[in-house]
Design an enzyme around this catalytic site. Structure first.
Site, PDB file in Angstrom:
ATOM      1  N   HIS A   1      -5.653 -46.555 -80.949  1.00  0.00           N
ATOM      2  CA  HIS A   1      -4.719 -46.246 -79.869  1.00  0.00           C
ATOM      3  C   HIS A   1      -4.838 -44.780 -79.478  1.00  0.00           C
ATOM      4  O   HIS A   1      -5.451 -43.983 -80.185  1.00  0.00           O
ATOM      5  CB  HIS A   1      -3.270 -46.637 -80.230  1.00  0.00           C
ATOM      6  CG  HIS A   1      -2.524 -45.679 -81.095  1.00  0.00           C
ATOM      7  ND1 HIS A   1      -1.450 -46.044 -81.867  1.00  0.00           N
ATOM      8  CD2 HIS A   1      -2.693 -44.367 -81.323  1.00  0.00           C
ATOM      9  CE1 HIS A   1      -0.994 -44.992 -82.508  1.00  0.00           C
ATOM     10  NE2 HIS A   1      -1.722 -43.955 -82.210  1.00  0.00           N
TER      11      HIS A   1
ATOM     12  N   SER B   1      -3.148 -49.018 -76.557  1.00  0.00           N
ATOM     13  CA  SER B   1      -3.276 -49.488 -77.936  1.00  0.00           C
ATOM     14  C   SER B   1      -4.127 -50.748 -77.931  1.00  0.00           C
ATOM     15  O   SER B   1      -3.728 -51.771 -77.375  1.00  0.00           O
ATOM     16  CB  SER B   1      -1.889 -49.774 -78.511  1.00  0.00           C
ATOM     17  OG  SER B   1      -1.986 -50.245 -79.824  1.00  0.00           O
TER      18      SER B   1
ATOM     19  N   HIS C   1       8.083 -56.322 -82.147  1.00  0.00           N
ATOM     20  CA  HIS C   1       7.027 -55.548 -82.792  1.00  0.00           C
ATOM     21  C   HIS C   1       7.028 -55.728 -84.300  1.00  0.00           C
ATOM     22  O   HIS C   1       5.974 -55.653 -84.928  1.00  0.00           O
ATOM     23  CB  HIS C   1       7.070 -54.055 -82.439  1.00  0.00           C
ATOM     24  CG  HIS C   1       5.798 -53.372 -82.861  1.00  0.00           C
ATOM     25  ND1 HIS C   1       5.645 -52.797 -84.104  1.00  0.00           N
ATOM     26  CD2 HIS C   1       4.610 -53.243 -82.245  1.00  0.00           C
ATOM     27  CE1 HIS C   1       4.415 -52.313 -84.212  1.00  0.00           C
ATOM     28  NE2 HIS C   1       3.761 -52.569 -83.099  1.00  0.00           N
TER      29      HIS C   1
END
Lengths: 334, 334
Positions: free
Chosen positions: B307, B204, B283
């Site tokens: 990603h 990513s 996250h």
């Protein structure tokens, strides 16, 4: 760990849950457990519009009398915000509600009580397959859960995006897709709304009664303003994301505000509510603020959170507005 | 608007997408489109361990020669971080890779080149049903997408939690549940890992080459530190959330770092990656910082994001470590 879907509502799935069977939520949560005899509930939001915070003296007497009368609700509470005082009443027997409504509707919405103050009713009657609840802690049920036999043990379907849907028993077999649009029917100052299929209502509340010290300050200064901004967005700009109306209300007891608030919003669909919750900047900010709060306070957090979410068929919804301000609820722009 | 799943990989569903057919993503994104003749790709991560930022002179010469040799990859790049320099190579023909590996494995991992520097290979070969890509903008493909015929038009399955899964063609019929655990097999300084079923790899990346002024400052000062904290969490404490290893690497060109980084992490399952992404504080912070950045910069944002995510069967993964530091990749604690 138990499923949020009670045993007697488990059916053969045609749709999967979003998480695997071994999913373990990161913190405990609970749902209301009704008697298996309960097949459908009624949630009636009955609003009075007035200037200022407090309703004029006497204007709530008729609804207070009605709520205390025969066939009245098993539970009710009251809240206010934006120049409205809303009584919220719950029944777990639709026939009982129907008798009550037939007896008392005119005392709330009839032509005989029109005095210039807006009055309205938003009523839904979801089946037990069509609604879910969630509580962050036990011991103090709110809303429809007060009618239940009690709360569950820790349930599995929460703590992930999609848990709300997975807790609604109907999600086992149905995408709960909306059909149609509400249609506003106006007759002078009286407005009725012909409902759409699968409209979604959420009541989502917070109770900071038990907080003190740094936790209380953090809730009031870091969480609440972000929550309020999100509520204001839904009220003022919600139509862009499928939110038809939002009220951010403070619970009142003995006519005084207490340390409990809730948002109450009608959505085009459960899907629209999911999308806003998961990805709109206003709710991502709320989620982030709540997460920082809960991470800081840890398991000792004394803020209580709950919600109830329903997805109702068209014939399970009822909207009527009398002499209300433009834009009230689903009544359109006046 | 097109589906991320190309027509030739559409099958009769037994599992539903998370969004309804009329879902409209809030911003555009794109996926790589391979030739329909491509059935499986190979992604080989080939690492060299060394002190400091730069590898000792000459140590990359063998891999550079191999990458340029017959049957070499259709695309490769290089990146570094935490005392490792990693060459990443992509093939869209597994047989070609096998010939290449047979010819060049010993020049990378054979006993003849053991000099005290750790070397490793992490190789996976997902079928086209088992991987997906996502790009925030067109014009500069990275990773496996460089092998593709090009990028799609705007795709539907993104901008919601669960889009990653919904873009993987196998999700039409398979929950991609993991089976088993990787088993470390040690032979002195040489470690191989017997893979589990349905391990998940994500690469990513972010490219801030084109940013300048306030946008560049905002990326470097408000987004990157939060991203780095999340990457450090996954590297140091990821096992608690199902992340087996994470590397946060800076792309190098002509041995110099450029304005492109990526995280590369192996997960127990796609599900574990989903859970961390959606709800872990580290996250959620990254997502919040990125959202503030994109909300501030608007459609003119020049940060590029991409990603690639794969879910591979056990026999589609290969792990070998020679004289590596304890804890390298999936090699265990030494």
């Amino acid at each position: 760990m138990e499923s949020a879907i009670p045993d007697h509502l488990v059916t053969t799935r045609t749709r999967h849950r979003r998480v695997p069977d071994d999913y373990a939520p990161p913190y405990p949560s609970y749902v209301a457990r009704s008697a298996t005899s309960v097949r459908q509930v009624v949630m009636a939001y009955l609003g009075l519009q007035h200037d200022g915070d407090d309703p004029p003296p006497g204007l709530l007497a008729p609804i207070d009398a009605a709520l205390a009368a025969a066939d009245g609700p098993g539970h009710h509470d009251r809240a206010r915000g934006d120049g409205e005082t809303v009584s919220i009443a719950y029944w777990d027997d639709p026939e009982q509600f129907d008798r009550w409504w037939d007896a008392h509707r005119d005392s709330w919405l009839g032509d005989g009580v029109r005095d210039g103050n807006g009055r309205w009713a938003e009523v839904l009657r979801p089946t037990v397959e069509e609604h879910e609840t969630l509580f962050s802690s036990t011991g103090r049920p709110e809303g429809v859960a007060v009618l239940a036999e009690g709360l569950s043990g820790e349930v599995q379907e929460h703590g992930y995006w999609g848990g709300m849907r997975d807790r609604i028993p109907l999600s086992q077999t149905d995408a709960m897709a909306p059909v149609g649009e509400p249609v506003v029917e106006r007759d002078g100052g009286r407005v009725r709304v012909r409902p759409q299929h699968a409209a979604c209502l959420i009541r989502s509340g917070q109770d900071w009664t038990d907080t003190d010290g740094a936790e209380r300050v953090m809730y009031l200064e870091e969480v609440e303003p972000v929550l309020r901004a999100g509520m204001d967005f839904l009220r003022d700009e919600g139509s862009a994301v499928g939110c038809r109306t939002n009220r951010y209300l403070t619970v009142v007891e003995d006519a005084r505000p207490v340390d409990r608030t809730f948002g109450m919003s009608w959505w085009r669909s459960l899907d629209a509510l999911e999308r806003w919750s998961e990805s709109h900047p206003t709710h991502v900010a709320i989620f982030g603020a709540a997460m920082r709060y809960l991470t800081t306070t840890g398991p000792s957090a004394r803020l209580r959170l709950y919600h109830e979410v329903s997805v109702a068929a068209a014939d399970e919804q009822y909207f009527e507005y009398v002499d209300c301000r433009p834009g009230t609820g689903l009544s359109g722009n006046g």
